[in-house]
Design a protein around this motif. Sequence first.
Motif, PDB file in Angstrom:
ATOM      1  N   ASN A  35      78.309  62.907  78.469  1.00  0.00           N
ATOM      2  CA  ASN A  35      77.077  62.304  77.965  1.00  0.00           C
ATOM      3  C   ASN A  35      75.970  62.363  79.024  1.00  0.00           C
ATOM      4  O   ASN A  35      74.820  62.677  78.713  1.00  0.00           O
ATOM      5  N   GLU A  36      76.322  62.066  80.250  1.00  0.00           N
ATOM      6  CA  GLU A  36      75.344  62.142  81.359  1.00  0.00           C
ATOM      7  C   GLU A  36      74.795  63.560  81.499  1.00  0.00           C
ATOM      8  O   GLU A  36      73.612  63.763  81.679  1.00  0.00           O
ATOM      9  N   PHE A  38      81.854  59.866  79.194  1.00  0.00           N
ATOM     10  CA  PHE A  38      80.690  59.362  79.913  1.00  0.00           C
ATOM     11  C   PHE A  38      80.039  60.483  80.718  1.00  0.00           C
ATOM     12  O   PHE A  38      78.818  60.655  80.682  1.00  0.00           O
ATOM     13  N   LYS A  45      80.067  51.787  86.307  1.00  0.00           N
ATOM     14  CA  LYS A  45      79.027  52.116  85.328  1.00  0.00           C
ATOM     15  C   LYS A  45      79.653  52.830  84.123  1.00  0.00           C
ATOM     16  O   LYS A  45      79.348  52.520  82.969  1.00  0.00           O
ATOM     17  N   ALA A  46      80.553  53.753  84.408  1.00  0.00           N
ATOM     18  CA  ALA A  46      81.233  54.492  83.335  1.00  0.00           C
ATOM     19  C   ALA A  46      82.124  53.569  82.510  1.00  0.00           C
ATOM     20  O   ALA A  46      82.160  53.674  81.275  1.00  0.00           O
ATOM     21  N   ASP A  76      81.663  50.398  81.991  1.00  0.00           N
ATOM     22  CA  ASP A  76      80.755  49.613  81.130  1.00  0.00           C
ATOM     23  C   ASP A  76      80.263  50.461  79.956  1.00  0.00           C
ATOM     24  O   ASP A  76      80.162  49.966  78.831  1.00  0.00           O
ATOM     25  N   TRP A  77      79.968  51.724  80.215  1.00  0.00           N
ATOM     26  CA  TRP A  77      79.523  52.637  79.151  1.00  0.00           C
ATOM     27  C   TRP A  77      80.606  52.755  78.075  1.00  0.00           C
ATOM     28  O   TRP A  77      80.315  52.716  76.883  1.00  0.00           O
ATOM     29  N   GLN A 125      80.702  49.685  75.894  1.00  0.00           N
ATOM     30  CA  GLN A 125      79.555  49.590  74.995  1.00  0.00           C
ATOM     31  C   GLN A 125      79.546  50.685  73.925  1.00  0.00           C
ATOM     32  O   GLN A 125      79.161  50.431  72.790  1.00  0.00           O
ATOM     33  N   ASN A 126      79.961  51.902  74.296  1.00  0.00           N
ATOM     34  CA  ASN A 126      79.822  53.048  73.397  1.00  0.00           C
ATOM     35  C   ASN A 126      81.122  53.513  72.745  1.00  0.00           C
ATOM     36  O   ASN A 126      81.069  54.180  71.711  1.00  0.00           O
TER      37      ASN A 126
END
Length: 190
Positions: free
Chosen positions: A183-184, A180, A139-140, A142-143, A146-147
């Motif tokens: 940010n979470e 990541f 998930k991280a 992918d983040w 994207q970011n």
Amino acid sequence: MKKIFYLSILIFLGCKNQTNSKIDVYQNDNIVIANQFIDAFYSFNEDSLKLSLSYAEKSHPSILYYQKWAECGNYEVLNRADCEIKNDSLVICPVTVKDDLMSALELDLNVTDTFHIIIKDKKIRSVKTSSNDPVVYYKAKDWIKQNRPELIEKPCEDAWEGGPTPCECIKATIQGLAEFKANEESQKTQ
């Protein structure tokens, strides 16, 4: 007649035991070869690893890259489980490590990397790896794509195919994982 019968059974059992002992020796050889590979990988000595992969040229790009990735990610071996024979040529070797990737995610988790080693005629023919990385790791990643794609685009170019910068790639990935996580955390407090 009884003597011939008993003699036949003894000869049969003797042949069977000899065959089993040859298989056992062959399997033991494969375990030794697999353990030597693991030693070479975690020595973080590229020449030693290349030597163990002499007959596994197709595995060179990804495994040599991964060795440098692991070295620069501060992989510390915590547990080397026994290598296990899966069939006449496949040996599986699980190695549990502590690394900077899980630390960046602030996870109290140690990942197990499993090496799938094909050995034929006492020579390693191929090596692949798998891992039990947690879902949050993917998930991280992918983040990050994207970011913060600029963070990893150049350093991770041709990653796992022998790309030239495994150290820069893992360091960028670690930075991205930490971002990541931050940010979470900030989203939780909002």
